[in-house]
Design a protein around this motif. Sequence first.
Motif, short mmCIF file in Angstrom:
data_model
loop_
_atom_site.label_atom_id
_atom_site.label_comp_id
_atom_site.label_asym_id
_atom_site.label_seq_id
_atom_site.Cartn_x
_atom_site.Cartn_y
_atom_site.Cartn_z
N PHE A 103 -26.02 9.28 3.14
CA PHE A 103 -24.67 9.46 2.62
C PHE A 103 -24.47 10.87 2.06
CE2 PHE A 103 -25.53 4.82 2.08
CZ PHE A 103 -24.71 4.41 3.12
N TRP A 104 -23.23 11.25 1.98
CA TRP A 104 -22.87 12.59 1.56
C TRP A 104 -22.64 12.64 0.06
CZ3 TRP A 104 -19.06 15.28 5.46
CH2 TRP A 104 -19.50 15.04 6.76
N THR A 105 -22.78 13.82 -0.50
CA THR A 105 -22.40 14.01 -1.90
C THR A 105 -20.89 14.19 -1.99
OG1 THR A 105 -22.57 16.43 -1.83
CG2 THR A 105 -24.59 15.18 -2.32
N GLU A 106 -20.39 14.07 -3.19
CA GLU A 106 -18.96 14.27 -3.40
C GLU A 106 -18.54 15.68 -2.98
OE1 GLU A 106 -15.62 13.74 -6.96
OE2 GLU A 106 -17.77 13.63 -7.43
N ASP A 107 -19.34 16.67 -3.33
CA ASP A 107 -19.01 18.05 -2.97
C ASP A 107 -19.02 18.26 -1.46
OD1 ASP A 107 -18.63 18.79 -5.59
OD2 ASP A 107 -20.65 19.63 -5.84
N MET A 137 -12.21 6.07 3.93
CA MET A 137 -13.20 6.65 4.84
C MET A 137 -14.11 7.63 4.10
SD MET A 137 -13.56 9.84 6.53
CE MET A 137 -11.91 10.45 6.87
N LYS A 138 -13.52 8.48 3.27
CA LYS A 138 -14.31 9.46 2.53
C LYS A 138 -15.24 8.77 1.52
CE LYS A 138 -10.61 12.92 2.85
NZ LYS A 138 -9.61 13.69 2.09
N LEU A 139 -14.77 7.70 0.89
CA LEU A 139 -15.63 6.98 -0.04
C LEU A 139 -16.79 6.33 0.71
CD1 LEU A 139 -12.90 5.37 -2.32
CD2 LEU A 139 -14.59 7.07 -3.02
N GLY A 140 -16.54 5.86 1.93
CA GLY A 140 -17.61 5.32 2.75
C GLY A 140 -18.68 6.36 3.04
N LEU A 141 -18.25 7.59 3.30
CA LEU A 141 -19.21 8.68 3.52
C LEU A 141 -20.10 8.89 2.30
CD1 LEU A 141 -17.05 11.40 5.35
CD2 LEU A 141 -19.09 10.25 6.26
N ARG A 142 -19.56 8.60 1.12
CA ARG A 142 -20.32 8.76 -0.11
C ARG A 142 -21.18 7.54 -0.43
NH1 ARG A 142 -15.86 10.53 -4.40
NH2 ARG A 142 -17.64 10.27 -5.80
N GLY A 143 -21.14 6.50 0.43
CA GLY A 143 -21.99 5.34 0.24
C GLY A 143 -21.34 4.19 -0.49
N VAL A 144 -20.02 4.19 -0.63
CA VAL A 144 -19.31 3.13 -1.35
C VAL A 144 -18.89 2.04 -0.38
CG1 VAL A 144 -17.35 2.59 -2.85
CG2 VAL A 144 -18.50 4.83 -3.03
N SER A 145 -19.17 0.79 -0.72
CA SER A 145 -18.74 -0.37 0.06
C SER A 145 -17.48 -0.95 -0.59
CB SER A 145 -19.83 -1.44 0.10
OG SER A 145 -21.05 -0.91 0.59
N ILE A 146 -16.38 -1.02 0.16
CA ILE A 146 -15.10 -1.44 -0.40
C ILE A 146 -14.62 -2.71 0.29
CG2 ILE A 146 -12.72 -0.77 -0.88
CD1 ILE A 146 -13.65 2.14 -0.68
N PHE A 147 -14.29 -3.72 -0.52
CA PHE A 147 -13.82 -5.00 -0.01
C PHE A 147 -12.39 -5.25 -0.48
CE2 PHE A 147 -18.38 -5.14 -0.26
CZ PHE A 147 -18.76 -5.77 0.91
N PHE A 148 -11.54 -5.70 0.43
CA PHE A 148 -10.16 -6.06 0.11
C PHE A 148 -9.89 -7.49 0.57
CE2 PHE A 148 -9.22 -1.58 -0.53
CZ PHE A 148 -8.16 -1.60 -1.42
N THR A 201 -3.26 5.96 -8.26
CA THR A 201 -3.86 6.38 -9.53
C THR A 201 -5.33 5.99 -9.59
OG1 THR A 201 -3.01 4.37 -10.58
CG2 THR A 201 -1.71 6.38 -10.84
N PHE A 202 -5.67 4.86 -9.00
CA PHE A 202 -7.08 4.43 -8.93
C PHE A 202 -7.89 5.41 -8.10
CE2 PHE A 202 -10.02 1.80 -6.19
CZ PHE A 202 -11.06 1.73 -7.10
N LEU A 203 -7.37 5.78 -6.94
CA LEU A 203 -8.08 6.73 -6.08
C LEU A 203 -8.16 8.10 -6.72
CD1 LEU A 203 -6.67 5.60 -2.61
CD2 LEU A 203 -8.93 5.13 -3.58
N ASP A 204 -7.11 8.50 -7.45
CA ASP A 204 -7.18 9.74 -8.23
C ASP A 204 -8.39 9.72 -9.17
OD1 ASP A 204 -4.86 10.85 -7.17
OD2 ASP A 204 -3.58 10.09 -8.77
N ALA A 205 -8.53 8.61 -9.89
CA ALA A 205 -9.52 8.55 -10.97
C ALA A 205 -10.96 8.55 -10.46
CB ALA A 205 -9.28 7.29 -11.82
N ILE A 206 -11.19 8.09 -9.23
CA ILE A 206 -12.58 8.07 -8.73
C ILE A 206 -12.86 9.19 -7.74
CG2 ILE A 206 -12.86 5.60 -9.14
CD1 ILE A 206 -12.45 5.11 -6.16
N ASP A 207 -11.84 10.01 -7.44
CA ASP A 207 -12.05 11.19 -6.60
C ASP A 207 -10.99 12.23 -6.95
OD1 ASP A 207 -12.51 13.14 -4.76
OD2 ASP A 207 -12.14 11.91 -2.99
N GLY A 208 -11.41 13.26 -7.70
CA GLY A 208 -10.45 14.25 -8.16
C GLY A 208 -9.71 14.97 -7.06
N SER A 209 -10.29 15.06 -5.86
CA SER A 209 -9.61 15.76 -4.77
C SER A 209 -8.40 15.00 -4.29
CB SER A 209 -10.58 15.99 -3.61
OG SER A 209 -10.87 14.79 -2.94
#
Length: 650
Positions: A84-88, A414-425, A339-347
């Motif tokens: 997985f990728w780093t945030e940077d 998609m970007k969060l997946g690159l960082r190793g995050v598993s997201i369920f909806f 706002t949730f996505l803002d808070a966990i990824d500043g970009s």
Amino acid sequence: MTRIISLTALVAALAASSAARPSPHTHVVHEKRGAISARWGDAMRVRPDADMHVKIGLSQSNLHRGHDMLMDVSDPSSENYGKFWTEDEVHDMFAPSDESVSAVKHWLASSGIHEIRITHSDNKGWLAFIASGNELENLLHTDFYEYVDSETGDKAIATEQYHVPKHIQEHIDYINPGIRLPYLRKRGAEARSKRSSISKIYKPPQTRPAPKFGPMSANTTGCDKLITPDCVAALYNIPPVSVTPSPNNSLGIFEEGDYYAQSDLDSFFTRFPSYKIPNGTAPTPAFIDGAKAPQQYAGGESNLDFMLAYPIIYPQNITLFQTDDSYYAAGYSEGFFNTFLDAIDGSYCTSCYAGECGNDPKDPVYPDTNSTSGYKGKLMCGTYKPTNVISVSYGGAEDAVPQYYYERQCNEFMKLGLRGVSIFFSSGDSGVASRNGCLGNSTIFNPGWPASCPYITSVGATKLPENRTVTDPEVAANDPAGHPYSSAYATGGGFSNIFGIPDYQADAVANYFEKHNPPYPYYNGSKLGENGGLYNRSGRGYPDVSANGDNIAVYVNGESSFSGGTSASSPIFASIVNRIIDERIAAGKSGPLGFLNPILYKNADAFNDITEGTNSGCGTDGFSTAPGWDPVTGLGTPNYPKLKEVLLNA
């Protein structure tokens, strides 16, 4: 006869005429606005010397490569699986190119806006500067007007269309001020009393009183009438926790406008003593933009999520991503998840996609000046690190938000997946329809948002029918109105009108169509309802998986109750995956699993296949379950030992 024209109508007509004024042959129209609400009136031309705070959103790089890059780290057959990728690294990959920055700066300088006046945002997504009204109009070859909302008095500056040089267009996503006017809000009291049609779409159909049980030991009798933690464990062969939980592996749960009550959690823990969850156990707060929890009076959603997750994962921790101050969380804004996505990824706060840069007009604005109790701080950007697993039981329909809004969010997943995050909806509670209703003439199926995003794992709902035990097969959750809930409820599923079939599920979808072809006319692509079609046969299919979502035992405001909905299914599945991540860490493996769909579709044997039931809606029976993947229950429900073996050895 003399014709009388109102001043407002005359100014509006003149604005439209001047905004469409000729531009040099070297320029093209970059954005053009359609019709606007009649509430926007009294348009006055912007003064030539007015200070205009301008932001130019630069086009992101490499978005077209995002899918392949995500598959590269998510497909177990790839040599880069799990790397997985780093945030940077993610930020740098998708940041605007140096070529774009240079080209736009050169254009601005040649137009009299020199580089010393320009600020480049830290995440590289924006160029910002202050220009006079005259400078901006000359730059974009248009006229700007200040509009006034006749109901609230809100003011906004916009134009009907604007122009940029042809060679610059590919480097620019969006310019603000531009063609967009803010979302029209309602007056204070009315706004606070009416919830948004988007907020909390996936909520339990309803809770209903349940027998007042005392403390219970391990017991799986009566699971066809009441799904307890013991029933969930028995259905999916979930063993007691046997490894020491990792302090770096908290389960993330999203909430907005709904709050847990500690007293209810304590009552639930007391009722099921075999899980040894002490009273006072509570999630770690990750409060976003003024959110607060718990509250004295609970909502059914938050209590449901925690009462399902804790018995599966305890003593693992839960992180609560509670969003927005009480004013916005009460349904004032149509914006959701941003706002949730803002808070966990500043970009994400300033990134641009398809005309949306930073906050959309639909989103909450901070500092909040609309309410005396509103959050007065700045919008949170990159404040919290995302957890390895995040469960979200909220959403709506694909047509509930503009396509650009949904696509930008999906790209972020998609970007969060690159960082190793598993997201369920959760997949939704209205079958092939949605709480927004059906499309076209109320017969065309309405897919779910974000359930149909190809970069999340969508979770449908099953139930244990009457007179069946935990060793018997479950069926698709589908309850007609009054049995037992006052409103009808069917697990959400179908095919996206926005996203095509992703490669990881192509074979599964093709198998479904070949062997279990639905009895409905369909269309292909973006022309809704063509040839009388009811669904898009070339769209991303969902859900991906399922878990129980009916007759769930909960406590709400001091009373024992039944609840249900795909709101229950997502935290169950997410909790199981979070448990397995701890098993991986204990075995000396890297913890995060990232985007799971590629490995899940390659290991269908790790699921209990559901072959009974439908997801009715839009005046039809909906789709039918079938052997293998289907657009009702996906691959099926988890078998913990088999899924653990797959994910532990990945």
